[in-house]
Scaffold this motif. Structure first.
Motif, short mmCIF file in Angstrom:
data_model
loop_
_atom_site.label_atom_id
_atom_site.label_comp_id
_atom_site.label_asym_id
_atom_site.label_seq_id
_atom_site.Cartn_x
_atom_site.Cartn_y
_atom_site.Cartn_z
N GLY A 1 28.67 21.44 48.48
CA GLY A 1 30.08 21.35 48.13
C GLY A 1 30.57 19.90 48.09
N PHE A 2 31.23 19.54 47.00
CA PHE A 2 31.67 18.15 46.80
C PHE A 2 32.51 17.65 47.96
N GLN A 3 33.45 18.49 48.46
CA GLN A 3 34.37 18.03 49.48
C GLN A 3 33.64 17.62 50.76
N LYS A 4 32.49 18.23 51.03
CA LYS A 4 31.73 17.90 52.23
C LYS A 4 31.15 16.50 52.17
N LEU A 5 30.92 15.99 50.95
CA LEU A 5 30.21 14.73 50.79
C LEU A 5 30.90 13.77 49.82
N HIS A 6 32.19 13.98 49.56
CA HIS A 6 32.83 13.24 48.48
C HIS A 6 32.71 11.73 48.62
N SER A 7 32.86 11.20 49.83
CA SER A 7 32.78 9.75 50.02
C SER A 7 31.41 9.23 49.60
N ILE A 8 30.36 9.93 50.00
CA ILE A 8 29.00 9.50 49.68
C ILE A 8 28.72 9.60 48.19
N LEU A 9 29.09 10.72 47.58
CA LEU A 9 28.80 10.92 46.16
C LEU A 9 29.57 9.95 45.29
N TYR B 1 38.30 -0.22 46.76
CA TYR B 1 39.21 0.53 47.63
C TYR B 1 38.96 2.03 47.44
N TYR B 2 38.64 2.69 48.53
CA TYR B 2 38.46 4.15 48.51
C TYR B 2 39.58 4.75 49.34
N ALA B 3 40.48 5.47 48.69
CA ALA B 3 41.68 5.96 49.36
C ALA B 3 41.34 6.95 50.46
N SER B 4 41.86 6.71 51.65
CA SER B 4 41.65 7.62 52.76
C SER B 4 42.55 8.84 52.61
N ALA B 5 42.14 9.94 53.19
CA ALA B 5 42.94 11.16 53.13
C ALA B 5 44.06 11.15 54.17
N PHE B 6 43.79 10.49 55.30
CA PHE B 6 44.73 10.52 56.43
C PHE B 6 45.03 9.10 56.92
N SER C 1 36.54 13.65 54.79
CA SER C 1 37.89 13.06 54.81
C SER C 1 38.34 12.71 56.22
N GLY C 2 37.89 13.47 57.20
CA GLY C 2 38.34 13.25 58.57
C GLY C 2 37.79 11.99 59.20
N TRP C 3 36.71 11.43 58.60
CA TRP C 3 36.12 10.23 59.22
C TRP C 3 35.62 9.21 58.20
N ASP C 4 36.13 9.28 56.97
CA ASP C 4 35.62 8.34 55.97
C ASP C 4 36.03 6.90 56.23
N ILE C 5 37.04 6.70 57.10
CA ILE C 5 37.40 5.33 57.48
C ILE C 5 36.22 4.63 58.16
N ILE C 6 35.36 5.41 58.84
CA ILE C 6 34.15 4.88 59.47
C ILE C 6 32.98 4.97 58.51
N LEU C 7 32.83 6.11 57.86
CA LEU C 7 31.68 6.38 57.01
C LEU C 7 31.45 5.31 55.96
N ILE C 8 32.54 4.90 55.27
CA ILE C 8 32.35 3.98 54.15
C ILE C 8 31.88 2.60 54.59
N GLN C 9 32.11 2.25 55.86
CA GLN C 9 31.63 0.97 56.35
C GLN C 9 30.10 0.93 56.36
N TYR C 10 29.49 2.11 56.49
CA TYR C 10 28.03 2.17 56.55
C TYR C 10 27.38 2.24 55.17
N LEU C 11 28.19 2.17 54.11
CA LEU C 11 27.66 2.17 52.74
C LEU C 11 27.79 0.80 52.09
N GLN C 12 28.25 -0.19 52.84
CA GLN C 12 28.42 -1.53 52.30
C GLN C 12 27.07 -2.25 52.18
N THR C 13 27.05 -3.25 51.32
CA THR C 13 25.85 -4.08 51.14
C THR C 13 26.23 -5.55 51.26
#
Length: 392
Positions: free
Chosen positions: A199-207, A223-228, A241-253
């Protein structure tokens, strides 16, 4: 899982990045397609995008990843050390695996274009509030100067006619807005939704952000808009969405920085920002059922009604008569408020709207009656289902 070196195919209009990979002994191809004019933005040195996109699939299948090529050294570190274990915490069917690569790259990939900033243009509340707060920073290196639009599962993970029509409707709206604002728009399509089949919503930040990793040579900040707002955090929820503020930091290069935009604002505060941003009046698109919508928005799905109610509470709903059907909204408004009374503590967004309704004395006796009827109907349905199960 084995991920092989990406290949680039060019034709008159498109640049296609194909990455072969092997899982459970079967060979497949992950691809991304973007307009030919952005071919100089495309990364060929690193296989970062495919690695991020395919990570959840490898974890679901409990397969370590071997990259036959080069990846970002920073990404290798953050995925192995942090993100894999974080995903496992959200859902233990994501197994803890290890990533190995032939080479790690510590160098920046940016081309002569220099510092470019991009954000997604879904034309929703989060999207428009990001642009409204970053679009007029004259001579500021953090002002948005590129827009993006992705087809990476958000229009339906299985593709097909419905998915294509939803995509075409959304991209047509985004293109019109981009043209009015005189901003270039980078459209990236991918088969990642069909390959991952989660399901897209489960992994939207990554995809979604896997798409951005393809264009690190041209985009330095995204800029990736946070949900909350940042005082809401929930890693236990499968929805990122509940933790993408942290998740996206781990996708940086080394070449690309990600920011959770508008994380300092609640959804109602963002809606207020958008309501004061005139370009949104003809392009706001929040609908969950746009395939069946006569206008841009159906005006009766949960997101439509929630947004329209917020705009009404802010005294701005009439400005959006070109994108919403106000008569349809009036027919479902009371029922939505009744349901909201039952779910006001579900999340930050519902609670905020409830408090605003209460402050404006908009909660009437009829709304409590509706809430009670919904409860009774729900309990009756559960009772019937239990009886049927016992009879079986």
């Amino acid at each position: 899982m084995i991920i092989f070196q990406s290949e680039i195919e060019l034709d008159n209009s498109s640049c296609i990045i194909k990455t072969p990979f092997e899982i459970k002994g079967e060979r497949q191809n992950l691809w991304y397609k973007l307009p030919i004019e952005y071919k100089d933005f495309v990364v060929t040195e690193n296989i970062d995008s495919a690695l991020v996109a395919l990570l959840p699939l490898a974890m679901k299948n409990n397969e370590n990843i071997s990259v036959k090529g080069q990846i970002s050294a920073r990404l290798h570190y953050t995925l192995n050390t942090y993100l894999i274990r974080a995903l496992n915490l959200t859902d233990n069917t994501y197994n803890i695996i290890n990533i190995e690569a032939e080479r790690l790259n510590v160098n920046q990939l940016s081309n002569k274009e220099g510092f470019n900033v991009a954000t997604g243009i879904s034309c929703g509340i989060d999207s428009f509030s990001t642009i409204a707060t970053h679009g007029e920073l004259e001579k500021n290196e953090y002002a948005v100067n590129y827009l993006t639009y992705f087809k990476a599962g958000s229009h339906g993970i299985y593709g097909g006619e419905i998915s294509n029509k939803i995509f075409e409707k959304g991209i047509d709206n985004a293109k019109k807005f981009a043209k009015e604002m005189n901003l270039p728009i980078i459209i990236i399509e991918s088969n990642i939704g069909e390959i991952i089949n989660i399901g897209f919503q489960k992994l939207h930040s990554i995809l979604q952000l896997s798409c951005v990793l393809n264009i690190q040579k041209g985009i330095s900040t995204y800029y990736y808009a946070s949900a909350f707002r940042y005082d809401y955090f929930d890693i236990s929820n499968e929805d990122t969405s509940g933790w993408d503020i942290i998740l996206i930091q781990y996708l940086q290069t080394e070449s690309l920085s990600f920011f959770s935009s508008v994380v300092q604002f609640t959804r109602l505060e963002r809606t207020k920002l958008v309501a004061n941003y005139k370009p949104s009046y003809n392009y706001l698109d929040v609908c969950l059922d746009s395939f069946n919508a006569k206008t841009l928005n159906c005006s009766k799905c949960e997101k439509c009604v929630r947004t329209m109610l917020s705009l009404e509470l802010l005294g701005k709903i009439e400005n959006y008569k070109n994108v919403f059907d106000l008569s349809v909204y009036k027919g479902v408004r009371d029922n939505f408020i009744g349901r909201l009374l039952l779910s006001k503590n579900l999340n930050q967004i519902n609670q905020e709207i409830y408090l605003k309704l209460k402050l404006n004395n908009q909660i009437k006796f009829k709304h409590y009656v509706i809430a009670i009827n919904i409860c009774i109907f729900s309990k009756f349905n559960r009772f019937k289902k239990n009886i049927k199960n016992k009879l079986k």
